[in-house]
Design a protein around this motif. Structure first.
Motif, PDB file in Angstrom:
ATOM      1  N   SER A  57       0.827  -1.202   0.000  1.00  0.00           N
ATOM      2  CA  SER A  57       0.000   0.000   0.000  1.00  0.00           C
ATOM      3  C   SER A  57       0.865   1.257   0.000  1.00  0.00           C
ATOM      4  CB  SER A  57      -0.912  -0.015   1.232  1.00  0.00           C
ATOM      5  OG  SER A  57      -1.526   1.228   1.418  1.00  0.00           O
ATOM      6  N   TYR A  62      -1.432   3.292  -2.485  1.00  0.00           N
ATOM      7  CA  TYR A  62      -2.775   2.795  -2.769  1.00  0.00           C
ATOM      8  C   TYR A  62      -3.466   2.454  -1.453  1.00  0.00           C
ATOM      9  CZ  TYR A  62      -6.502   0.361  -5.218  1.00  0.00           C
ATOM     10  OH  TYR A  62      -7.723  -0.006  -5.701  1.00  0.00           O
ATOM     11  N   SER A  63      -4.767   2.461  -1.468  1.00  0.00           N
ATOM     12  CA  SER A  63      -5.584   2.224  -0.279  1.00  0.00           C
ATOM     13  C   SER A  63      -5.284   0.874   0.386  1.00  0.00           C
ATOM     14  CB  SER A  63      -7.061   2.278  -0.657  1.00  0.00           C
ATOM     15  OG  SER A  63      -7.862   1.763   0.383  1.00  0.00           O
ATOM     16  N   SER A  65      -6.973  -0.375   2.943  1.00  0.00           N
ATOM     17  CA  SER A  65      -8.226  -1.085   3.192  1.00  0.00           C
ATOM     18  C   SER A  65      -8.727  -1.794   1.940  1.00  0.00           C
ATOM     19  CB  SER A  65      -9.305  -0.152   3.748  1.00  0.00           C
ATOM     20  OG  SER A  65      -9.621   0.854   2.831  1.00  0.00           O
ATOM     21  N   LYS A  66      -8.505  -1.203   0.774  1.00  0.00           N
ATOM     22  CA  LYS A  66      -8.933  -1.863  -0.466  1.00  0.00           C
ATOM     23  C   LYS A  66      -8.098  -3.113  -0.731  1.00  0.00           C
ATOM     24  CE  LYS A  66     -10.873   2.237  -2.572  1.00  0.00           C
ATOM     25  NZ  LYS A  66     -10.736   3.274  -3.586  1.00  0.00           N
ATOM     26  N   LYS A  69      -9.312  -5.750   1.692  1.00  0.00           N
ATOM     27  CA  LYS A  69     -10.593  -6.308   1.256  1.00  0.00           C
ATOM     28  C   LYS A  69     -10.384  -7.316   0.119  1.00  0.00           C
ATOM     29  CE  LYS A  69     -15.207  -5.142  -0.233  1.00  0.00           C
ATOM     30  NZ  LYS A  69     -16.152  -4.117  -0.619  1.00  0.00           N
ATOM     31  N   THR A 120      -8.592   2.961   7.439  1.00  0.00           N
ATOM     32  CA  THR A 120      -9.859   2.833   6.722  1.00  0.00           C
ATOM     33  C   THR A 120     -10.753   4.037   6.988  1.00  0.00           C
ATOM     34  OG1 THR A 120      -9.726   0.436   6.864  1.00  0.00           O
ATOM     35  CG2 THR A 120     -11.883   1.371   6.394  1.00  0.00           C
TER      36      THR A 120
END
Length: 125
Positions: A57, A62-63, A65-66, A69, A120
C-alpha cells in the motif's frame, strides 16, 4: 489470476518485479507469487499478510483497506459491527487462539488491527 494480483500488476505498471519488491520491502519472488495468486511450486493460493499489504500500500500509494478487502481480510459484516459487537468479536477470537487481552502478542495484533481501522476511517473521510 486473482483480483488482488491483477490490481498489483496494474499498480506496478512497467516497473520490474525486482524494483517494485525492493521498494515495498518484499522479495521479487514473493511479489510474483502474490500477483499470480498462487505459488507455482506448491499450487497453494497466496494470501499476503496484512503487514505485506501495508508495505505494498505504501509502495504503490494505494488504499490499504482496499488491498485488505481484496485479500479477504475485511468482511462487510465486520465493518458494520457496533463497538460492543467489535469488542465481543475480538474477545471471542482471542479466546479461540488461547489468548487474553493481557497477552502482549494479542495486544500487538490488536494494535495492528486498530491501525487498519484508523487508515480505513481516514480514507473514508
Amino acid at each position: 489470476m486473482s483480483e488482488l494480483g491483477d490490481l498489483l500488476r496494474e499498480l506496478r505498471g512497467k516497473e520490474s518485479l525486482r524494483a517494485a519488491g525492493e521498494r515495498a520491502g518484499v522479495s521479487h519472488t514473493y511479489l510474483r507469487i502474490i500477483e499470480k495468486g498462487f505459488d507455482q511450486r506448491s499450487g497453494s493460493p497466496s494470501k499476503p499478510t496484512p503487514e505485506t499489504l501495508m508495505r505494498l500500500s505504501k509502495a504503490y500509494n494505494y488504499s490499504y483497506s482496499k488491498l485488505m478487502k481484496l485479500a479477504g481480510y475485511l468482511d462487510e459484516e465486520i465493518k458494520k459491527m457496533t463497538e460492543d459487537e467489535t469488542i465481543d468479536y475480538i474477545n471471542n477470537e482471542a479466546s479461540k487462539l488461547g489468548m487474553s487481552i493481557d497477552d502482549p502478542r494479542f495486544r500487538k495484533s490488536l494494535s495492528k488491527a486498530f491501525e487498519m481501522i484508523r487508515i480505513t476511517r481516514d480514507e473514508n473521510n
